[in-house]
Motif scaffolding. Structure first.
Motif, PDB file in Angstrom:
ATOM      1  N   MET A   1       0.853  -1.201   0.000  1.00 51.86           N
ATOM      2  CA  MET A   1       0.000   0.000   0.000  1.00 51.86           C
ATOM      3  C   MET A   1       0.885   1.246   0.000  1.00 51.86           C
ATOM      4  N   SER A   2       0.695   2.107  -0.973  1.00 53.45           N
ATOM      5  CA  SER A   2       1.484   3.335  -1.086  1.00 53.45           C
ATOM      6  C   SER A   2       0.679   4.503  -0.537  1.00 53.45           C
ATOM      7  N   ARG A   3       1.233   5.185   0.450  1.00 49.20           N
ATOM      8  CA  ARG A   3       0.506   6.274   1.116  1.00 49.20           C
ATOM      9  C   ARG A   3       0.890   7.642   0.565  1.00 49.20           C
ATOM     10  N   GLY A   4      -0.044   8.581   0.690  1.00 49.97           N
ATOM     11  CA  GLY A   4       0.192   9.955   0.288  1.00 49.97           C
ATOM     12  C   GLY A   4      -0.745  10.879   1.046  1.00 49.97           C
ATOM     13  N   VAL A   5      -0.559  12.172   0.855  1.00 53.10           N
ATOM     14  CA  VAL A   5      -1.354  13.194   1.543  1.00 53.10           C
ATOM     15  C   VAL A   5      -1.920  14.155   0.505  1.00 53.10           C
ATOM     16  N   LEU A   6      -3.132  14.608   0.731  1.00 53.54           N
ATOM     17  CA  LEU A   6      -3.771  15.602  -0.127  1.00 53.54           C
ATOM     18  C   LEU A   6      -4.140  16.812   0.714  1.00 53.54           C
ATOM     19  N   LEU A   7      -3.519  17.958   0.433  1.00 50.83           N
ATOM     20  CA  LEU A   7      -3.881  19.207   1.103  1.00 50.83           C
ATOM     21  C   LEU A   7      -4.999  19.882   0.314  1.00 50.83           C
ATOM     22  N   LEU A   8      -6.050  20.270   1.015  1.00 45.77           N
ATOM     23  CA  LEU A   8      -7.238  20.855   0.390  1.00 45.77           C
ATOM     24  C   LEU A   8      -7.365  22.322   0.766  1.00 45.77           C
ATOM     25  N   ALA A   9      -7.557  23.177  -0.223  1.00 45.23           N
ATOM     26  CA  ALA A   9      -7.724  24.602   0.047  1.00 45.23           C
ATOM     27  C   ALA A   9      -8.819  25.172  -0.846  1.00 45.23           C
ATOM     28  N   HIS A  10      -9.162  26.426  -0.594  1.00 43.96           N
ATOM     29  CA  HIS A  10     -10.300  27.069  -1.232  1.00 43.96           C
ATOM     30  C   HIS A  10     -10.074  27.328  -2.706  1.00 43.96           C
ATOM     31  N   GLY A  11      -8.870  27.773  -3.053  1.00 42.97           N
ATOM     32  CA  GLY A  11      -8.566  28.123  -4.439  1.00 42.97           C
ATOM     33  C   GLY A  11      -8.635  29.615  -4.672  1.00 42.97           C
ATOM     34  N   THR A  12      -7.919  30.073  -5.697  1.00 41.70           N
ATOM     35  CA  THR A  12      -7.874  31.498  -6.009  1.00 41.70           C
ATOM     36  C   THR A  12      -7.608  31.673  -7.489  1.00 41.70           C
ATOM     37  N   PRO A  13      -8.198  32.672  -8.136  1.00 37.41           N
ATOM     38  CA  PRO A  13      -7.987  32.843  -9.581  1.00 37.41           C
ATOM     39  C   PRO A  13      -6.542  33.212  -9.901  1.00 37.41           C
ATOM     40  N   ASP A  14      -6.106  32.819 -11.103  1.00 35.77           N
ATOM     41  CA  ASP A  14      -4.734  33.104 -11.518  1.00 35.77           C
ATOM     42  C   ASP A  14      -4.560  34.557 -11.950  1.00 35.77           C
ATOM     43  N   THR A  15      -5.606  35.134 -12.546  1.00 33.27           N
ATOM     44  CA  THR A  15      -5.532  36.514 -13.035  1.00 33.27           C
ATOM     45  C   THR A  15      -6.829  37.240 -12.714  1.00 33.27           C
ATOM     46  N   LEU A  16      -6.817  38.554 -12.826  1.00 32.66           N
ATOM     47  CA  LEU A  16      -8.034  39.339 -12.603  1.00 32.66           C
ATOM     48  C   LEU A  16      -9.097  39.011 -13.643  1.00 32.66           C
ATOM     49  N   GLU A  17      -8.669  38.609 -14.841  1.00 37.94           N
ATOM     50  CA  GLU A  17      -9.617  38.257 -15.892  1.00 37.94           C
ATOM     51  C   GLU A  17     -10.389  36.982 -15.551  1.00 37.94           C
ATOM     52  N   ASP A  18      -9.814  36.152 -14.684  1.00 38.12           N
ATOM     53  CA  ASP A  18     -10.474  34.902 -14.280  1.00 38.12           C
ATOM     54  C   ASP A  18     -11.561  35.121 -13.230  1.00 38.12           C
ATOM     55  N   MET A  19     -11.706  36.354 -12.734  1.00 32.47           N
ATOM     56  CA  MET A  19     -12.575  36.580 -11.577  1.00 32.47           C
ATOM     57  C   MET A  19     -14.023  36.144 -11.788  1.00 32.47           C
ATOM     58  N   PRO A  20     -14.665  36.454 -12.928  1.00 29.80           N
ATOM     59  CA  PRO A  20     -16.071  36.020 -13.075  1.00 29.80           C
ATOM     60  C   PRO A  20     -16.229  34.504 -12.985  1.00 29.80           C
ATOM     61  N   GLU A  21     -15.346  33.754 -13.670  1.00 32.09           N
ATOM     62  CA  GLU A  21     -15.425  32.289 -13.624  1.00 32.09           C
ATOM     63  C   GLU A  21     -15.183  31.775 -12.209  1.00 32.09           C
ATOM     64  N   TYR A  22     -14.205  32.344 -11.535  1.00 28.90           N
ATOM     65  CA  TYR A  22     -13.900  31.941 -10.163  1.00 28.90           C
ATOM     66  C   TYR A  22     -15.091  32.188  -9.239  1.00 28.90           C
ATOM     67  N   LEU A  23     -15.700  33.342  -9.338  1.00 35.64           N
ATOM     68  CA  LEU A  23     -16.835  33.668  -8.470  1.00 35.64           C
ATOM     69  C   LEU A  23     -18.031  32.775  -8.763  1.00 35.64           C
ATOM     70  N   ARG A  24     -18.220  32.366 -10.013  1.00 37.42           N
ATOM     71  CA  ARG A  24     -19.301  31.417 -10.308  1.00 37.42           C
ATOM     72  C   ARG A  24     -19.065  30.093  -9.593  1.00 37.42           C
ATOM     73  N   LEU A  25     -17.821  29.664  -9.537  1.00 37.74           N
ATOM     74  CA  LEU A  25     -17.514  28.424  -8.826  1.00 37.74           C
ATOM     75  C   LEU A  25     -17.743  28.579  -7.323  1.00 37.74           C
ATOM     76  N   VAL A  26     -17.301  29.696  -6.761  1.00 33.54           N
ATOM     77  CA  VAL A  26     -17.490  29.954  -5.334  1.00 33.54           C
ATOM     78  C   VAL A  26     -18.976  30.001  -4.991  1.00 33.54           C
ATOM     79  N   ARG A  27     -19.776  30.549  -5.907  1.00 30.80           N
ATOM     80  CA  ARG A  27     -21.208  30.737  -5.679  1.00 30.80           C
ATOM     81  C   ARG A  27     -22.051  29.567  -6.197  1.00 30.80           C
ATOM     82  N   ASP A  28     -21.392  28.417  -6.395  1.00 31.04           N
ATOM     83  CA  ASP A  28     -22.100  27.199  -6.823  1.00 31.04           C
ATOM     84  C   ASP A  28     -22.898  27.412  -8.105  1.00 31.04           C
ATOM     85  N   GLY A  29     -22.293  28.127  -9.051  1.00 29.19           N
ATOM     86  CA  GLY A  29     -22.900  28.303 -10.359  1.00 29.19           C
ATOM     87  C   GLY A  29     -23.724  29.561 -10.528  1.00 29.19           C
ATOM     88  N   ARG A  30     -24.005  30.267  -9.437  1.00 31.06           N
ATOM     89  CA  ARG A  30     -24.790  31.500  -9.547  1.00 31.06           C
ATOM     90  C   ARG A  30     -23.925  32.607 -10.152  1.00 31.06           C
TER      91      ARG A  30
END
Length: 289
Positions: A1-30
């Motif tokens: 059995m090979s073990r590993g770890v997964l760190l989970l975080a909220h996430g953040t957009p790469d650029t300011l242009e990504d903001m609308p897509e990012y906010l849709r994800l944060v808002r569960d599609g709204r």
């Protein structure tokens, strides 16, 4: 059995242009309003146009991998690398037993439980996943925060100490969510370890919804301290384990300006980021799980 770890975080957009897509994800599609998109772009622009969350989480993963001798992967709930992508990466690396660690120490149905659902939805065939629900009371975590408090108090004599965590809707707590109690437990443990005899707890970064959110708000606490004659206050963000917009903008820009306008100097403890004490705490968590 090979073990590993997964760190989970909220996430953040790469650029300011990504903001609308990012906010849709944060808002569960709204769809976000143009005003919200512009506000968030302004906030990110004030800290250089990009949050360091992803970069720091990757650095934490690299440091933890050295600490525990296991591969450590990074998955974000609301941006790349998405949790499902990280799970496929772990499978491709031959990991069959994965420990998922949310980088949010205090459990809430609105944060940690959503991580859990995303992990389960993306779990590859043949990969066993163990999930850490809460580690708010981990001695190593509390000691890492306490070390930051001691460092800040050694540099100057702060008149007040305020612990902060991300706010959540009041209804969540009324439905039995343990988050407020977890925040209080973390604050008490850090205060005890740092020899802080008196402190306040406040909530920050509430969402843009009309329903009531957990309080008192940080600004209300700062205003109250100023009204009582305090000239300085040290803010200790115990709900966060690295620098990102809730730290670099909500605290360092917005809250500090608010306090200054009221004649109150606001300081902040350095974030845990890749501090050796914090990485050791993560390592202890992994080894004990």
């Amino acid at each position: 059995m090979s073990r590993g770890v997964l760190l989970l975080a909220h996430g953040t957009p790469d650029t300011l242009e990504d903001m609308p897509e990012y906010l849709r994800l944060v808002r569960d599609g709204r769809e976000p309003s143009p005003a919200l998109v512009e506000e968030m772009r302004h906030n990110y622009a004030a800290i250089g146009g990009r949050s360091p969350l992803t970069d720091i989480t990757r650095a934490q993963a690299a440091a933890l991998a050295r600490e525990v001798g296991q591969p450590v992967f990074v998955g974000m709930r609301n941006w790349r690398p998405f949790i499902a992508e990280a799970l496929r990466e772990a499978q491709a690396a031959g990991v069959t037993d994965l420990l998922a660690v949310p980088m949010a120490p205090q459990y809430s149905t609105l944060s940690v439980e959503k991580y859990g659902r995303a992990v389960e939805a993306g779990r590859p065939e043949g990969v066993r996943i163990r999930f850490i629900r809460s580690w708010h009371d981990h001695p190593g975590l509390q000691e890492a925060f306490a070390a930051r408090v001691r460092e800040a108090r050694a540099r100057r004599d702060w008149e007040a100490v305020v612990f902060t965590a991300h706010s959540l809707p009041v209804r969540v707590a009324e439905e039995g969510d343990p988050y407020p109690e977890h925040v209080e437990d973390t604050a008490a443990g850090v205060a005890r370890r740092a020899a802080v005899s008196g402190y306040r707890i406040a909530y920050q970064s509430a969402g843009r919804t009309p329903e009531p959110w957990l309080g008192p708000e940080l600004e209300a606490v700062l205003e109250d301290l100023a009204r009582q004659g305090a000239r300085s206050a040290l803010v200790v963000p115990i709900g966060f384990v690295c620098d990102h917009t809730e730290i670099l903008f909500d605290l360092d820009v917005k809250a500090r300006s608010f306090a200054s306008e009221r004649g109150l100097e606001m300081g902040r403890t350095e974030s845990l980021n890749t501090a050796p004490a914090f990485i050791r705490a993560l390592g202890d968590l992994v080894r004990a799980s």
